[in-house]
Structures are given as structure tokens and as C-alpha cells.
Write a protein that holds these residues in place. Structure first.
Motif, PDB file in Angstrom:
ATOM      1  N   TYR B  26       0.839  -1.191   0.000  1.00 12.19           N
ATOM      2  CA  TYR B  26       0.000   0.000   0.000  1.00 12.19           C
ATOM      3  C   TYR B  26       0.883   1.253   0.000  1.00 12.19           C
ATOM      4  CZ  TYR B  26       0.724  -0.467   5.069  1.00 12.19           C
ATOM      5  OH  TYR B  26       1.287  -0.613   6.310  1.00 12.19           O
ATOM      6  N   TYR B  50       1.122   8.861  -5.517  1.00 15.74           N
ATOM      7  CA  TYR B  50      -0.259   8.442  -5.831  1.00 15.74           C
ATOM      8  C   TYR B  50      -0.652   8.648  -7.299  1.00 15.74           C
ATOM      9  CZ  TYR B  50      -0.796   7.129  -1.031  1.00 15.74           C
ATOM     10  OH  TYR B  50      -0.633   6.497   0.171  1.00 15.74           O
ATOM     11  N   PRO B  51      -0.324   9.815  -7.896  1.00 19.26           N
ATOM     12  CA  PRO B  51      -0.632   9.923  -9.335  1.00 19.26           C
ATOM     13  C   PRO B  51       0.057   8.820 -10.151  1.00 19.26           C
ATOM     14  CG  PRO B  51      -0.216  12.087  -8.446  1.00 19.26           C
ATOM     15  CD  PRO B  51       0.136  11.105  -7.363  1.00 19.26           C
ATOM     16  N   HIS B  54      -1.811   5.550  -9.594  1.00 12.40           N
ATOM     17  CA  HIS B  54      -3.094   5.611 -10.329  1.00 12.40           C
ATOM     18  C   HIS B  54      -2.861   5.395 -11.824  1.00 12.40           C
ATOM     19  CE1 HIS B  54      -4.702   8.279  -6.813  1.00 12.40           C
ATOM     20  NE2 HIS B  54      -4.661   6.990  -6.506  1.00 12.40           N
ATOM     21  N   ARG B  55      -1.759   5.972 -12.330  1.00 16.89           N
ATOM     22  CA  ARG B  55      -1.458   5.815 -13.758  1.00 16.89           C
ATOM     23  C   ARG B  55      -1.127   4.358 -14.071  1.00 16.89           C
ATOM     24  NH1 ARG B  55       3.185   6.355 -16.567  1.00 16.89           N
ATOM     25  NH2 ARG B  55       4.326   7.398 -14.903  1.00 16.89           N
ATOM     26  N   GLU B  57      -2.190   1.835 -12.530  1.00 16.29           N
ATOM     27  CA  GLU B  57      -3.448   1.081 -12.447  1.00 16.29           C
ATOM     28  C   GLU B  57      -4.225   1.215 -13.756  1.00 16.29           C
ATOM     29  OE1 GLU B  57      -6.026   2.371  -9.298  1.00 16.29           O
ATOM     30  OE2 GLU B  57      -7.467   0.764  -9.677  1.00 16.29           O
ATOM     31  N   GLU B  58      -4.287   2.431 -14.276  1.00 21.02           N
ATOM     32  CA  GLU B  58      -5.011   2.662 -15.531  1.00 21.02           C
ATOM     33  C   GLU B  58      -4.347   1.948 -16.701  1.00 21.02           C
ATOM     34  OE1 GLU B  58      -7.977   4.556 -13.764  1.00 21.02           O
ATOM     35  OE2 GLU B  58      -7.920   4.000 -15.870  1.00 21.02           O
ATOM     36  N   THR B  64      -5.704  -3.292  -8.022  1.00 19.27           N
ATOM     37  CA  THR B  64      -5.884  -2.895  -6.626  1.00 19.27           C
ATOM     38  C   THR B  64      -6.957  -3.727  -5.944  1.00 19.27           C
ATOM     39  OG1 THR B  64      -7.523  -1.257  -7.267  1.00 19.27           O
ATOM     40  CG2 THR B  64      -5.267  -0.490  -7.094  1.00 19.27           C
ATOM     41  N   LYS B  75      -5.924   0.405   0.604  1.00 16.52           N
ATOM     42  CA  LYS B  75      -5.875   0.044  -0.817  1.00 16.52           C
ATOM     43  C   LYS B  75      -4.515  -0.584  -1.125  1.00 16.52           C
ATOM     44  CE  LYS B  75      -6.972   2.146  -5.286  1.00 16.52           C
ATOM     45  NZ  LYS B  75      -7.344   3.405  -5.934  1.00 16.52           N
ATOM     46  N   TYR B  77      -1.845  -2.502  -3.737  1.00 19.44           N
ATOM     47  CA  TYR B  77      -1.465  -2.571  -5.157  1.00 19.44           C
ATOM     48  C   TYR B  77      -0.670  -3.856  -5.399  1.00 19.44           C
ATOM     49  CZ  TYR B  77      -2.752   2.345  -5.414  1.00 19.44           C
ATOM     50  OH  TYR B  77      -3.441   3.535  -5.368  1.00 19.44           O
TER      51      TYR B  77
END
Lengths: 242, 110
Positions: B26, B50-51, B54-55, B57-58, B64, B75, B77
Motif C-alpha cells: 500500500y 499516488y498519481p 493511479h497511472r 493502475e489505468e 488494486t 488500498k 497494489y
């Protein structure tokens, strides 16, 4: 483990920093709580509010906004990508053939039978109503999930570029254009066969455009439904009432 | 020269490598582990971490899962199958880059 009241204070702190969306807030709250835990372990005299201040300061004021902004951009991109994929998945050879056949028939009908513009308009509206009834359950499900969230969720609010495009098109392609088709020819209701090639081409373009926009709208619905259900499963806590 | 500028380009492979080594992690755990391994040399800011997560993940590199930890949600990863492959490639590229850098810094080694 920090108590619930302190978790609530961290949530309020995040909200004050502009992180109001549950799907972004959840990991930042956990991050700050862990940080506070560590700070208090290394200095037992440190109060919670001082620890919160220190942990929050590690982020910096703009970093909270940057995290939300970047997440928003990524959701928007993902939604657009999914809608594109869904839209393009319609264009298989058999489906294209059937669509072209239907377009061909609709093009030939005015020449084959005596049909007025009013009848075509009536058939188009009937088609729209049938289509609307067909997609109604999807719209209802999407609305229900959206309304069930008790905390704002970023993934439920961000619109893809295609959805924004559809909003604009809805206004541009609205009723005025169809009415305009008749305003130029006030004698049409008295004349049962008012067709000219120009009018027919206009109708065909309008019909094809509406078909494509309808397809795009259905694609957005399918994608939204899938994404919303996933969000509902993932962030169940945001949907459960206290 | 600013250390964080130097490390910036390596942040993505660093995180991917940590996830490869540790399975699921996490956000806070990642920052602490990097700090620990580099003995405080490298500090990943939350605004960068975090950005980036998130990237990833996308892009389908990480996936997640949310887990209830007492009174809050965590959360986690994890690298996806594609992410694991990409990490191996990234590590090879990074090694080659470091070798090239070494040659520039110390030409006698060539």
C-alpha cells in the motif's frame, strides 16, 4: 490503531484540503493515519492534532489537489477508451451489412411507396421511442447506483469526452433542426409527395447521424453500467447508509 | 544537483521492482520501504507517488484491492501479469542504462 473519532478527523482534514471523493480519499486517509501512528510511536508525547498537522504538512497544499486532478484525468481517459472500444465493437461485418441494408431500404422506400415527410418523421419518432424503451432499464440501473452513493465518488461524476460531445450534439441536433426541415416548405402537409433528392439526402444524413449518435449513446450506457457496478462492488462502504 | 530530480525518472521502475519483490503493497508502505532501503536518501513525495500508482493502475500494470483495516480501508497494489513482464523489461533497461552511465562517469572501465 487510531480510534474512529480520529479517523473522522482525518477525513474532515482531507475534505478541507479538497479531497471530497471517497475513491481518492480512502487511501489518503489510510496514509495519514499510518503516518500519525508512526509519528506517535517515535514521540509518545505528540498529541493527535500535532501529529495530524505534521502528517498533513508532508503532502503540501497543492499535492492534495494534484492527486485529485491526476485521478480525474485518468478516469476521463479510461472512460473514453472503454467507450471507443465498445462503440467500435459494433462494427463487425454482419452488423455493418445489416445496417447498410436497412439504410438502403430506408433510402428506397420513398421512391417505392407514396410516403410523406410526416410519415417518415412519425417512423423516426417511433423508432426513437422503441429504442428509448429498450435502453430504459440500463439508464435506471445507472441512475440508481449514482443516487445510492452517500459520499461523492469521482468515478461516478467524471464525464468522458464522448459524453460531453453527446451533450453538445443533443442541443445542436435537437428539435429545431427537424422543425426547420418543414418550415422551409409550409405547403408540405397539403402535398402528399413532397420529395426532392435534396430533401431525401438531408433525411438520410440526419438518419445516419442519429443512428451513429444513438450507437455512441448506447456504448456510453453499456460502459457506465459495467463501471458503476464495479465501483459499487469495490467501494461498498460508500453506498451503505450509517 | 537536486537529488529528487535525479531520482524522478526512476520512480516508476523503483515502485514496480518493490511490488515484484513484496507482492502486494500500500502507498504508505512503499514510501517507508524506499526510505528504509535508501537509508533516507530517497523520499517519495505523496504528490508523486499516488498519481504514479493511479497511472500504473489505468495502464493495467498494477491492480488494486480494498481491505478493511479496523476502522478504515486500505488500498493494496499488486503487479498484474502484464505488469510483471513489464517490470522485467524495465529492470533490464535500467541495468543497461546504469552500465552506460558508469562508462560515462568512469571511462577507464570501458
Amino acid at each position: 490503531m487510531i480510534p474512529q473519532e480520529q479517523v473522522d478527523e482525518i477525513i474532515a482534514f482531507c475534505e478541507a484540503k479538497g479531497v471530497t471523493y471517497y475513491d481518492v480519499q480512502v487511501e489518503l486517509v489510510d496514509h495519514i493515519a499510518d503516518c500519525i501512528d508512526d509519528l506517535q510511536k517515535s514521540n509518545s508525547a505528540l498529541s493527535f492534532s500535532d501529529a495530524l498537522h505534521l502528517a498533513g504538512n508532508q503532502f503540501g497544499n497543492e499535492e492534495f489537489a494534484d492527486i485529485v486532478k491526476s485521478k480525474k484525468r485518468l478516469i476521463e481517459k479510461r472512460m473514453s477508451r472503454l467507450i471507443e472500444k465498445e462503440f467500435l465493437s459494433f462494427f463487425t461485418i454482419p452488423r455493418i451489412m445489416i445496417t447498410l441494408l436497412l439504410l438502403g431500404i430506408s433510402l428506397a422506400v420513398p421512391y417505392l411507396i407514396n410516403i410523406s415527410l410526416w410519415m417518415i418523421l412519425f417512423l423516426m419518432i417511433l423508432g426513437l421511442i422503441i429504442g428509448r424503451i429498450h435502453i430504459w432499464p440500463y439508464e435506471k440501473e445507472i441512475r440508481a447506483i449514482k443516487e445510492a452513493s452517500r459520499i461523492p465518488i469521482l468515478s461516478l461524476t467524471v464525464q468522458s469526452r464522448y459524453e460531453r460531445f453527446l451533450d453538445v450534439m443533443q442541443i445542436l441536433m435537437g428539435l429545431p433542426n427537424i422543425i426547420n426541415l418543414f418550415l422551409e416548405h409550409p405547403d408540405i402537409p397539403k402535398n402528399p409527395a413532397p420529395f426532392t433528392t435534396q430533401k431525401l439526402v438531408t433525411l438520410q444524413i440526419l438518419f445516419t447521424t442519429l443512428l451513429m449518435l444513438g450507437l455512441l449513446y448506447i456504448s456510453t450506457l453499456f460502459v457506465r453500467r459495467r463501471v458503476y457496478n464495479k465501483i459499487f462492488d469495490q467501494y461498498t462502504k460508500a453506498f451503505i447508509a450509517d | 544537483m537536486n537529488k529528487s530530480t535525479l531520482y524522478k525518472g526512476f520512480l516508476e521502475p523503483i515502485i514496480m521492482r518493490l511490488l515484484q519483490e513484496n507482492g502486494r503493497m500500500y502507498g504508505y508502505q512503499i514510501t517507508q520501504m524506499v526510505k528504509e532501503i535508501t537509508k533516507g536518501e530517497l523520499h517519495i513525495t505523496e504528490g508523486a507517488l499516488y498519481p504514479l500508482l493511479h497511472r500504473l493502475e489505468e495502464q493495467g500494470i498494477v491492480e488494486t484491492e480494498l481491505e478493511n483495516i479496523g476502522n478504515r480501508v486500505r488500498k493494496y497494489y499488486t503487479l498484474t501479469k502484464a505488469g510483471k513482464k513489464q517490470t522485467s523489461v524495465a529492470m533490464q533497461e535500467l541495468t543497461m542504462f546504469m552500465q552506460s552511465l558508469q562508462l560515462i562517469l568512469n571511462p577507464k572501465l570501458a
